[in-house]
Scaffold this active site. Structure first.
Site, PDB file in Angstrom:
ATOM      1  N   ALA A 297       0.817  -1.215   0.000  1.00 17.59           N
ATOM      2  CA  ALA A 297       0.000   0.000   0.000  1.00 17.59           C
ATOM      3  C   ALA A 297       0.851   1.265   0.000  1.00 17.59           C
ATOM      4  CB  ALA A 297      -0.906  -0.001   1.232  1.00 17.59           C
TER       5      ALA A 297
ATOM      6  N   CYS B 201       4.783   1.487  11.347  1.00 17.33           N
ATOM      7  CA  CYS B 201       5.768   2.300  10.625  1.00 17.33           C
ATOM      8  C   CYS B 201       6.351   3.392  11.515  1.00 17.33           C
ATOM      9  CB  CYS B 201       5.133   2.972   9.416  1.00 17.33           C
ATOM     10  SG  CYS B 201       4.504   1.794   8.267  1.00 17.33           S
TER      11      CYS B 201
ATOM     12  N   ASN C 257      -6.146   3.284  10.658  1.00 13.68           N
ATOM     13  CA  ASN C 257      -5.399   2.127  11.160  1.00 13.68           C
ATOM     14  C   ASN C 257      -5.142   2.178  12.660  1.00 13.68           C
ATOM     15  OD1 ASN C 257      -3.744   4.327  10.169  1.00 13.68           O
ATOM     16  ND2 ASN C 257      -1.959   3.109  10.684  1.00 13.68           N
TER      17      ASN C 257
ATOM     18  N   SER D 102      -3.797  -3.709   0.292  1.00 15.13           N
ATOM     19  CA  SER D 102      -2.536  -4.403   0.552  1.00 15.13           C
ATOM     20  C   SER D 102      -2.823  -5.810   1.059  1.00 15.13           C
ATOM     21  CB  SER D 102      -1.752  -3.607   1.602  1.00 15.13           C
ATOM     22  OG  SER D 102      -0.503  -4.193   1.825  1.00 15.13           O
TER      23      SER D 102
HETATM   24  N1  C6P Z   1      -0.212   0.079   8.546  1.00 16.79           N
HETATM   25  C1  C6P Z   1       0.071  -0.325  10.928  1.00 16.79           C
HETATM   26  O1  C6P Z   1       0.683  -0.823  11.882  1.00 16.79           O
HETATM   27  P1  C6P Z   1       1.987  -1.526   3.495  1.00 16.79           P
HETATM   28  O2  C6P Z   1       2.705  -2.151   4.622  1.00 16.79           O
HETATM   29  O3  C6P Z   1       2.827  -0.596   2.714  1.00 16.79           O
HETATM   30  O4  C6P Z   1       1.279  -2.528   2.657  1.00 16.79           O
HETATM   31  O5  C6P Z   1       0.804  -0.678   4.178  1.00 16.79           O
HETATM   32  C2  C6P Z   1       0.933   0.672   4.497  1.00 16.79           C
HETATM   33  C3  C6P Z   1      -0.356   1.180   5.066  1.00 16.79           C
HETATM   34  C4  C6P Z   1      -1.099   2.090   4.326  1.00 16.79           C
HETATM   35  N2  C6P Z   1      -2.279   2.527   4.768  1.00 16.79           N
HETATM   36  C5  C6P Z   1      -2.803   2.133   5.943  1.00 16.79           C
HETATM   37  C6  C6P Z   1      -4.126   2.652   6.379  1.00 16.79           C
HETATM   38  C7  C6P Z   1      -2.094   1.227   6.739  1.00 16.79           C
HETATM   39  O6  C6P Z   1      -2.619   0.822   7.896  1.00 16.79           O
HETATM   40  C8  C6P Z   1      -0.839   0.759   6.306  1.00 16.79           C
HETATM   41  C9  C6P Z   1      -0.022  -0.144   7.178  1.00 16.79           C
HETATM   42  C10 C6P Z   1       0.474  -0.727   9.531  1.00 16.79           C
HETATM   43  O7  C6P Z   1      -0.867   0.438  11.078  1.00 16.79           O
HETATM   44  C11 C6P Z   1       1.960  -0.738   9.354  1.00 16.79           C
HETATM   45  S1  C6P Z   1       2.663   0.875   9.425  1.00 16.79           S
END
Ligand code: C6P
Length: 394
Positions: A71, A327, A153, A202
Site C-alpha cells: 500500500a 511504521c 489504522n 494491501s
Molecule cells: N499500517 C500499521 O501498523 P503496506 O505495509 O505498505 O502494505 O501498508 C501501508 C499502510 C497504508 N495505509 C494504511 C491505512 C495502513 O494501515 C498501512 C499499514 C500498519 O498500522 C503498518 S505501518
C-alpha cells in the site's frame, strides 16, 4: 501462551491462501510474459486471482486494478502521479488529505509540499472522526485530488468515504481512498460508488502474504507509469509479476468477502468483551465510539501507563500489540490520532492498539485481560506522575 493482537500491522497468511500459492514456487515458476508452456501454465491462476479481486471490490470490467508491492507504493504512486499529470502542467495546485492518514500519504504530501504544491490537512473531531461536510469546505477549483482513508489504522474509525466521494463527484474532483484497513471489514462496492476514482489495498492486511498490494483505477482516470521498461500491468508498472503473491492475494480477497458477515460478528463479540473488561480498569479511555469503528480494533489509553512500558510487559507475557502504526513505532512519539484530537500529552503517550483477526480466540482474550490488568497495576505502582496525580484526574 502467545497471543497476536497486532493484525492492523500485518496478518498471518491463511492456510488456504498458502495452499493455492504453493505450486507457483517450485512447479509452475515460469515468467508469465514468456512464450512457452512454463509461462502459460501460470495464466489460469493469475486470471482467477484478478477475477477474485474484481469481484471482491465489485469493480467494473472496464476499470483497472494494477498490482503493486504494498500500500505504501500504491499511495505514493497516486499522489505523485497526480503531481506529474495535473500539477506540473499548471492546471491544478492543491491536494487534500486528512491529518490522520497513514505516513505513506502524509510523508508523500509533505514531499509534494516541498515542491511547491498546496496541501490541506482535514482535521478529525473529538471522536477521531472526519465529517464529510468539512471536506467540501476545503475544495477549490484548483484541487487536483482528495485522498481520505476508509478506515483509520490506529482507532479503526470508519470514515464517511462514500459520502465524501459523492461530494467530490459533484465538485468534479478525483477522489482516492486508502482502503487498506477496510478490506474484509467494510462492504466495498466500487460499481455503485462512482465518486471513488482510485483505491489502495494491501494483501498482508487480509491474510495474504507481504509484498503484494494493489491500486484500483477507474476507467478514464490516468496514472503516470511508475516503472518504465516492460509491458507488465499495461506498461504502468513494469517488472516480472509476483505470481505466487497475486494468486494468494486473490484467494485472500475471496475468503475475506465470503466470510465477512459471519466472521465480523464473532470478532466483534470478542473485541467488545475485551473492551468491556479493560474499561472496568479505572482511568481508562477509548476515543472512537464502537459503532463508528470496524469490529477488529481498540485504541485504548490507561492513564499513567506509558505505552511503550505496557508493550514491554505484554511482550514479556507473549502478547503482541502496538502503540499504533508499526511504521512509526520506533520514533517513540505520542499516538498521532490522540494528538490530532488534542488529547493531553501524557494521555497521548498511553495509547495501546489491540487489533484482532479471524484467528483470535476467547482463551487468548481471557489471557490478555488478565495480563493487561496486572500490567496496569504494576506500571501505575511505579509511575511517579500517576502517584502524584490529583484524585479527580486519576
Ligand atoms: N499500517 C500499521 O501498523 P503496506 O505495509 O505498505 O502494505 O501498508 C501501508 C499502510 C497504508 N495505509 C494504511 C491505512 C495502513 O494501515 C498501512 C499499514 C500498519 O498500522 C503498518 S505501518
Amino acid at each position: 501462551m502467545r497471543v497476536y493482537l497486532d493484525n492492523n500491522a500485518t496478518t498471518k497468511v491463511d492456510e488456504q491462501v498458502k495452499v493455492v500459492m504453493d505450486p507457483f514456487f517450485c512447479e509452475k515458476y515460469g515468467n508469465p510474459n514468456s512464450l512457452h508452456d512454463y509461462a502459460r501454465e501460470t495464466h489460469p491462476a493469475l486470471k482467477t486471482a484478478l477475477e477474485q479481486l474484481y469481484l471482491g471490490l465489485n469493480v467494473d470490467k472496464q476499470d483497472s486494478i494494477v498490482i503493486t508491492s504494498c500500500a505504501t507504493e500504491s499511495n505514493n504512486w497516486i499522489l505523485k502521479s497526480v503531481y506529474f499529470q495535473d500539477i506540473m502542467s499548471g492546471r491544478k495546485d492543491h491536494i487534500i488529505v486528512s491529518e490522520v492518514e497513514h505516513p505513506s500519504i502524509i510523508a508523500t504530501a509533505k514531499f509534494l509540499e516541498s515542491l511547491g504544491i498546496k496541501v490541506s490537512y482535514i482535521p478529525i473531531n473529538s471522536e477521531g472522526m472526519i465529517e464529510a461536510s468539512t471536506v467540501a469546505d476545503y475544495i477549490t477549483p484548483k484541487t487536483a485530488l482528495v485522498s481520505i482513508m476508509w478506515v483509520n489504522n490506529e482507532t479503526g474509525a470508519i470514515f464517511p468515504v462514500e459520502e465524501i466521494a459523492q461530494i467530490c463527484l459533484e465538485k468534479g474532483v478525483p477522489f482516492h481512498t486508502d482502503a487498506v484497513q477496510a478490506i474484509g471489514k467494510v462492504k466495498i462496492d466500487l460499481k455503485n460508488n462512482p465518486g471513488i476514482k482510485y483505491l489502495t489495498f494491501s494483501g498482508h492486511k487480509f491474510h495474504a502474504p507481504k509484498g503484494v498490494g494493489g491500486l484500483y483505477v477507474r476507467k478514464g482516470y490516468e496514472l503516470t507509469p511508475l516503472f518504465h521498461g516492460g509491458s507488465q500491468m499495461g506498461g504502468y508498472r513494469s517488472g516480472t509479476l509476483n505470481v505466487p503473491g497475486i494468486v494468494g492475494m486473490g484467494k485472500a480477497m475471496e475468503l475475506a468477502i465470503d466470510t465477512m458477515d459471519f466472521e465480523l460478528g464473532d470478532i466483534k463479540e470478542l473485541r467488545d468483551y475485551l473492551e468491556d473488561e479493560l474499561l472496568k480498569i479505572e482511568d481508562t479511555f477509548v476515543v472512537t465510539p464502537r459503532e463508528k469503528r470496524v469490529p477488529t480494533t481498540i485504541l485504548i489509553s490507561f492513564r499513567g501507563v506509558e505505552g511503550e512500558a505496557m508493550l514491554w510487559d505484554l511482550n514479556q507475557a507473549g502478547i503482541g500489540a502496538s502503540t499504533g502504526s508499526a511504521c512509526a513505532s520506533e520514533d517513540l512519539e505520542s499516538n498521532p490520532v490522540m494528538e490530532a484530537i488534542g488529547a493531553e500529552a501524557d494521555l497521548a503517550h498511553t495509547a495501546i492498539r489491540f487489533s484482532l483477526s479471524r484467528f483470535t480466540t476467547k482463551e487468548e482474550i481471557d489471557y490478555t485481560i488478565e495480563v493487561v490488568k496486572k500490567a496496569v497495576k504494576r506500571l501505575r505502582g511505579i509511575s511517579s506522575s500517576y502517584a502524584y496525580m490529583p484524585e479527580g484526574e486519576k
